[in-house]
Motif scaffolding. Structure first.
Motif, PDB file in Angstrom:
ATOM      1  N   SER A  57      41.578  38.644   6.986  1.00 45.37           N
ATOM      2  CA  SER A  57      40.888  38.868   8.444  1.00 45.37           C
ATOM      3  C   SER A  57      39.657  39.738   8.210  1.00 45.37           C
ATOM      4  N   ALA A  58      38.852  39.679   9.084  1.00 39.78           N
ATOM      5  CA  ALA A  58      37.497  40.501   8.970  1.00 39.78           C
ATOM      6  C   ALA A  58      38.326  41.991   9.213  1.00 39.78           C
ATOM      7  N   GLY A  59      39.194  42.156  10.098  1.00 41.29           N
ATOM      8  CA  GLY A  59      39.717  43.450  10.352  1.00 41.29           C
ATOM      9  C   GLY A  59      40.440  44.066   9.122  1.00 41.29           C
ATOM     10  N   ALA A  60      40.777  43.307   8.179  1.00 40.71           N
ATOM     11  CA  ALA A  60      41.287  43.899   7.138  1.00 40.71           C
ATOM     12  C   ALA A  60      40.193  44.360   6.096  1.00 40.71           C
ATOM     13  N   ARG A  61      39.189  43.864   6.265  1.00 33.83           N
ATOM     14  CA  ARG A  61      38.057  44.339   5.300  1.00 33.83           C
ATOM     15  C   ARG A  61      37.165  45.679   5.858  1.00 33.83           C
ATOM     16  N   THR A  62      37.825  46.060   6.940  1.00 39.88           N
ATOM     17  CA  THR A  62      37.249  47.365   7.460  1.00 39.88           C
ATOM     18  C   THR A  62      37.816  48.423   6.694  1.00 39.88           C
ATOM     19  N   GLU A  63      37.407  49.573   7.146  1.00 34.84           N
ATOM     20  CA  GLU A  63      37.722  50.892   6.426  1.00 34.84           C
ATOM     21  C   GLU A  63      39.178  51.204   6.649  1.00 34.84           C
ATOM     22  N   GLU A  64      39.445  51.099   8.134  1.00 32.07           N
ATOM     23  CA  GLU A  64      40.813  51.090   8.631  1.00 32.07           C
ATOM     24  C   GLU A  64      42.085  50.113   8.070  1.00 32.07           C
ATOM     25  N   GLY A  65      41.367  48.873   8.106  1.00 34.18           N
ATOM     26  CA  GLY A  65      42.252  47.983   7.609  1.00 34.18           C
ATOM     27  C   GLY A  65      42.583  48.007   5.998  1.00 34.18           C
ATOM     28  N   GLU A  66      41.773  48.588   5.522  1.00 32.57           N
ATOM     29  CA  GLU A  66      41.789  48.601   3.968  1.00 32.57           C
ATOM     30  C   GLU A  66      42.808  49.902   3.651  1.00 32.57           C
ATOM     31  N   TYR A  67      42.775  50.719   4.480  1.00 33.49           N
ATOM     32  CA  TYR A  67      43.690  51.975   4.508  1.00 33.49           C
ATOM     33  C   TYR A  67      44.955  51.426   4.748  1.00 33.49           C
ATOM     34  N   ILE A  68      45.346  50.725   5.986  1.00 30.74           N
ATOM     35  CA  ILE A  68      46.571  50.475   6.150  1.00 30.74           C
ATOM     36  C   ILE A  68      47.247  49.492   4.890  1.00 30.74           C
ATOM     37  N   LEU A  69      46.404  48.445   4.630  1.00 32.73           N
ATOM     38  CA  LEU A  69      46.985  47.488   3.251  1.00 32.73           C
ATOM     39  C   LEU A  69      47.103  48.424   2.309  1.00 32.73           C
TER      40      LEU A  69
END
Length: 163
Positions: A57-69
């Motif tokens: 998702s686009a959300g996974a490519r955000t700074e927050e999304g990458e941090y969570i993953l």
């Protein structure tokens, strides 16, 4: 949150709570504040995450999304190294996209997750399972309060008692 001893704790909480979870989250945060005030932990932070994240998702490519993953990947590596499981707490599901009628895979995040770091190294993740035993967040906070190692570390040690 200014203690100087003990581990650093990261508490991950879901932003949209199922019924009753808000009270549990508040109880854990209150407990962390108490442990911090008593210098049982060095400090803690609360990180808010959503219900799920899709890797594509686009959300996974955000700074927050990458941090969570990245954090979840770190947690899973810790679980492998310690022969415990996080699978019942970080599940992958097929999700239907109502707008496009396409399905995608998403990782459902737990309502709460605790990561404990000592000297920058991940030491414990809760909840986790060790065989049939579930190690909860409150279990870990109880052990921290008593100055005990994690249940996983304690299970790895052998004790010889003498008279």
């Amino acid at each position: 949150m200014t203690g100087t001893t003990g581990p650093r704790i990261e508490l991950y909480v879901r932003s949209l709570l199922p019924d009753g979870a808000g009270h549990r989250q508040n109880a854990v945060i209150d407990r962390l504040q108490q442990l911090d005030a008593e210098d049982e932990i060095a400090d803690f932070s609360v990180i808010v995450w959503g219900k799920q994240i899709a890797r594509e998702s686009a959300g996974a490519r955000t700074e927050e999304g990458e941090y969570i993953l990245n954090r979840v990947a770190e947690f899973k590596q810790w679980a492998l190294s310690n022969n415990v499981s996080l699978e019942s707490f970080y599940q992958n599901h097929e999700v239907e996209n109502d707008a496009t009628d396409e399905a995608y895979k998403a990782m459902v995040l737990p309502v709460m997750g605790l990561a404990e770091y000592e000297d920058g190294e991940l030491r414990h993740v809760a909840p986790c399972t060790d065989g049939d035993a579930v190690h909860t967040i409150m279990d870990r906070l109880d052990r921290l309060e008593r100055g005990e190692p994690t249940a996983i570390e304690q299970n790895d040690t052998v004790s010889i008692l003498s008279d």
